[in-house]
Design a protein around this motif. Structure first.
Motif, PDB file in Angstrom:
ATOM      1  N   LYS A  33     -12.990  13.285  -2.291  1.00 35.64           N
ATOM      2  CA  LYS A  33     -12.502  14.430  -1.520  1.00 35.64           C
ATOM      3  C   LYS A  33     -10.985  14.605  -1.607  1.00 35.64           C
ATOM      4  N   GLY A  34     -10.452  14.451  -2.834  1.00 32.59           N
ATOM      5  CA  GLY A  34      -9.028  14.650  -3.050  1.00 32.59           C
ATOM      6  C   GLY A  34      -8.157  13.447  -2.761  1.00 32.59           C
ATOM      7  N   ASN A  35      -8.758  12.309  -2.395  1.00 28.61           N
ATOM      8  CA  ASN A  35      -7.966  11.109  -2.107  1.00 28.61           C
ATOM      9  C   ASN A  35      -7.711  10.338  -3.401  1.00 28.61           C
ATOM     10  N   ASP A  36      -6.708  10.785  -4.134  1.00 29.89           N
ATOM     11  CA  ASP A  36      -6.367  10.176  -5.417  1.00 29.89           C
ATOM     12  C   ASP A  36      -6.048   8.687  -5.271  1.00 29.89           C
ATOM     13  N   LYS A  37      -5.310   8.348  -4.221  1.00 29.69           N
ATOM     14  CA  LYS A  37      -4.852   6.969  -4.053  1.00 29.69           C
ATOM     15  C   LYS A  37      -6.017   6.003  -3.882  1.00 29.69           C
ATOM     16  N   ARG A  38      -6.979   6.345  -3.054  1.00 36.22           N
ATOM     17  CA  ARG A  38      -8.119   5.456  -2.825  1.00 36.22           C
ATOM     18  C   ARG A  38      -8.900   5.244  -4.120  1.00 36.22           C
ATOM     19  N   PHE A  39      -9.109   6.335  -4.863  1.00 33.45           N
ATOM     20  CA  PHE A  39      -9.829   6.225  -6.137  1.00 33.45           C
ATOM     21  C   PHE A  39      -9.065   5.330  -7.115  1.00 33.45           C
ATOM     22  N   ALA A  40      -7.757   5.519  -7.198  1.00 27.05           N
ATOM     23  CA  ALA A  40      -6.944   4.719  -8.118  1.00 27.05           C
ATOM     24  C   ALA A  40      -6.970   3.245  -7.741  1.00 27.05           C
ATOM     25  N   LEU A  41      -6.901   2.940  -6.447  1.00 25.05           N
ATOM     26  CA  LEU A  41      -6.897   1.550  -5.995  1.00 25.05           C
ATOM     27  C   LEU A  41      -8.221   0.845  -6.285  1.00 25.05           C
ATOM     28  N   ILE A  42      -9.326   1.532  -6.026  1.00 23.76           N
ATOM     29  CA  ILE A  42     -10.643   0.941  -6.302  1.00 23.76           C
ATOM     30  C   ILE A  42     -10.822   0.718  -7.809  1.00 23.76           C
ATOM     31  N   SER A  43     -10.408   1.701  -8.592  1.00 24.95           N
ATOM     32  CA  SER A  43     -10.564   1.610 -10.048  1.00 24.95           C
ATOM     33  C   SER A  43      -9.722   0.485 -10.638  1.00 24.95           C
ATOM     34  N   ILE A  44      -8.492   0.319 -10.157  1.00 24.89           N
ATOM     35  CA  ILE A  44      -7.636  -0.727 -10.731  1.00 24.89           C
ATOM     36  C   ILE A  44      -8.121  -2.115 -10.326  1.00 24.89           C
ATOM     37  N   LEU A  45      -8.738  -2.233  -9.150  1.00 23.98           N
ATOM     38  CA  LEU A  45      -9.317  -3.514  -8.742  1.00 23.98           C
ATOM     39  C   LEU A  45     -10.494  -3.873  -9.651  1.00 23.98           C
ATOM     40  N   VAL A  46     -11.353  -2.900  -9.925  1.00 20.46           N
ATOM     41  CA  VAL A  46     -12.478  -3.119 -10.848  1.00 20.46           C
ATOM     42  C   VAL A  46     -11.956  -3.514 -12.227  1.00 20.46           C
ATOM     43  N   CYS A  47     -10.906  -2.841 -12.679  1.00 21.59           N
ATOM     44  CA  CYS A  47     -10.295  -3.144 -13.972  1.00 21.59           C
ATOM     45  C   CYS A  47      -9.796  -4.581 -14.032  1.00 21.59           C
ATOM     46  N   ALA A  48      -9.108  -5.022 -12.995  1.00 18.40           N
ATOM     47  CA  ALA A  48      -8.557  -6.384 -12.958  1.00 18.40           C
ATOM     48  C   ALA A  48      -9.659  -7.428 -13.027  1.00 18.40           C
ATOM     49  N   ILE A  49     -10.707  -7.246 -12.231  1.00 20.31           N
ATOM     50  CA  ILE A  49     -11.819  -8.195 -12.210  1.00 20.31           C
ATOM     51  C   ILE A  49     -12.504  -8.251 -13.571  1.00 20.31           C
ATOM     52  N   ALA A  50     -12.768  -7.074 -14.155  1.00 19.51           N
ATOM     53  CA  ALA A  50     -13.446  -7.016 -15.449  1.00 19.51           C
ATOM     54  C   ALA A  50     -12.617  -7.686 -16.539  1.00 19.51           C
ATOM     55  N   CYS A  51     -11.307  -7.505 -16.493  1.00 23.27           N
ATOM     56  CA  CYS A  51     -10.419  -8.077 -17.505  1.00 23.27           C
ATOM     57  C   CYS A  51     -10.418  -9.605 -17.435  1.00 23.27           C
ATOM     58  N   ILE A  52     -10.382 -10.141 -16.228  1.00 19.27           N
ATOM     59  CA  ILE A  52     -10.362 -11.593 -16.052  1.00 19.27           C
ATOM     60  C   ILE A  52     -11.703 -12.209 -16.442  1.00 19.27           C
ATOM     61  N   VAL A  53     -12.817 -11.568 -16.055  1.00 16.81           N
ATOM     62  CA  VAL A  53     -14.143 -12.062 -16.450  1.00 16.81           C
ATOM     63  C   VAL A  53     -14.284 -12.009 -17.968  1.00 16.81           C
ATOM     64  N   PHE A  54     -13.799 -10.940 -18.590  1.00 14.79           N
ATOM     65  CA  PHE A  54     -13.812 -10.800 -20.046  1.00 14.79           C
ATOM     66  C   PHE A  54     -13.117 -11.992 -20.705  1.00 14.79           C
ATOM     67  N   ALA A  55     -11.995 -12.397 -20.122  1.00 17.52           N
ATOM     68  CA  ALA A  55     -11.217 -13.499 -20.696  1.00 17.52           C
ATOM     69  C   ALA A  55     -11.931 -14.838 -20.571  1.00 17.52           C
ATOM     70  N   MET A  56     -12.760 -14.995 -19.549  1.00 14.70           N
ATOM     71  CA  MET A  56     -13.341 -16.303 -19.242  1.00 14.70           C
ATOM     72  C   MET A  56     -14.745 -16.501 -19.794  1.00 14.70           C
TER      73      MET A  56
END
Length: 405
Positions: free
Chosen positions: A277-300
């Motif tokens: 509903k137009g909340n860019d910040k919330r979407f960006a924060l959730i997406s970057i958290l998913v990105c961080a977790i996926a990147c670390i799992v990828f490495a391990m």
């Protein structure tokens, strides 16, 4: 002169999308071309990382000048000069064999690439209606995936024959793009959605440097691009080293990954509007958290299936974040100085792009060819990006846009 006709806007957007797609083809193709280059020139990971990073030195140096010029002399001239510079660099890259010369040419290519995002964003600001700007910007940025597909299909096919052929072919495509830009970009100096462009001269450039959001987005994109260019630079070598992929297997995997880059980019504006509903910040924060977790799992992980799954997840999420952050200026920043503002913001991207291959290349070399530490570092960079996003100040107003503080 009135508004641009819809059909002209369509061709305008297609012209920008082609230019953008080719720049991303260029950025992606070097990651595959570096494999035969390493063999031909006997390069180690640190030297390869430095060669890839030289592009971003030129990109960073020209960011603000190209943005300022887009505001002052017009985006069409800046875009034509930029594309012409890239064309020359691409042709010469296919001719030389010395590492130093290749580095100088990639530096020149970076100088040219700097004008693409600033001038393209300026065109969107001047020619697209406010409610459509974020969607059009996400549409243009989604060509990162198209560029990736071209790099890992057409580019890889040519690289299999000779990496030099790949750059000759890319030069031909750049020439086509220049012709389209020349014919389809608007000639008039009137702003179709809000008066004469010369009103921009009344807004002092110092306004940009007083805007905290510009520097928050600068920092957020810096840390995000450490992730984006880190994994784009090293995925081919990672799969070759860890799972024994040949160039054909790498091309297929990364072509699918490139499609997901476009999906992540295109879905961002839809997700922001319809789900958040137009909340860019919330979407960006959730997406970057998913990105961080996926990147670390990828490495391990040692599982190929898990590795590819995590790669796809952090591709979707990281590109969604990138498009959200890069589109935000259309809501947060005055149209009159958006070229200069985007130049500063995108400078964060280019600094991150420069640091990433160099740092990750050093980590890979320092840990004896082990890629895990480098990808964990990328995941931590994504976490820092999330903290910086929290600093972006958004003040909704009645028309759905944000105040310029």
């Amino acid at each position: 002169m009135g508004r641009e006709k819809p059909k002209n806007n369509v061709m305008l957007i297609i012209s920008i999308m082609l230019g953008y797609a080719l720049t991303y083809m260029d950025k992606n193709m070097i990651a595959t071309a570096i494999i035969p280059l390493e063999t031909e020139l006997s390069l180690n990971a640190s030297q390869s990382g430095l060669l890839m990073s030289m592009f971003f030195i030129g990109y960073t140096v020209m960011q603000f000048p190209s943005g300022w010029l887009s505001d002052k002399i017009g985006p069409k001239k800046v875009l034509l000069i930029s594309m012409g510079t890239i064309l020359i660099a691409t042709i010469f890259f296919g001719f030389v064999s010395a590492l130093v010369l290749l580095m100088v040419i990639r530096l020149l290519a970076g100088l040219g690439h700097a004008g693409i995002p600033t001038s393209s964003t300026k065109v969107v600001a001047n020619n697209i209606q406010p409610k459509q700007k974020m969607f059009v910007q996400s549409l243009i940025l989604s060509t990162s995936g198209i560029g990736g597909i071209l790099a890992f299909t057409l580019g890889s096919t040519l690289i299999n024959m000779s990496w030099r052929y790949a750059y000759y072919g890319l030069a031909v495509l750049y020439a086509v793009s220049i012709i389209m830009i020349f014919f389809f970009f608007p000639k008039q100096k009137k702003n179709p959605i809000g008066g004469q462009e010369k009103k921009e001269d009344k807004v002092k450039i110092s306004v940009v440097f007083k805007e905290k959001n510009v520097f928050a987005l600068f920092a957020a994109l810096l840390f995000l691009n450490i992730v984006l260019y880190g994994y784009l630079s090293w995925l081919p070598s990672f799969y070759e080293t860890n799972f024994g992929f040949d160039l054909k297997a790498i091309s297929i995997t990364l072509s699918i990954n490139a499609i997901l880059m476009s999906v992540g980019a295109l879905s961002s504006s839809i997700m922001v509007d319809k789900v958040f509903k137009g909340n860019d910040k919330r979407f960006a924060l959730i997406s970057i958290l998913v990105c961080a977790i996926a990147c670390i799992v990828f490495a391990m992980t040692n599982s190929l299936v898990m590795s590819i799954t995590m790669m796809f997840i952090f591709t979707l999420s990281s590109n969604a974040v990138f498009v959200t952050l890069f589109s935000w200026p259309h809501k947060l920043i005055r149209q009159e100085v958006i070229g200069s503002s985007i130049a500063i913001i995108n400078m964060g991207s280019t600094i991150g792009g420069f640091l990433s291959p160099t740092i990750t290349g050093y980590l890979i070399t320092a840990f004896g060819g082990n890629y895990s530490v480098a990808f964990i570092a990328m995941g931590l960079s994504a976490v820092v990006c999330g903290f910086v996003i929290l600093l972006v100040k958004t003040k909704p107003v009645s028309n759905g846009e944000y105040k310029f503080n």
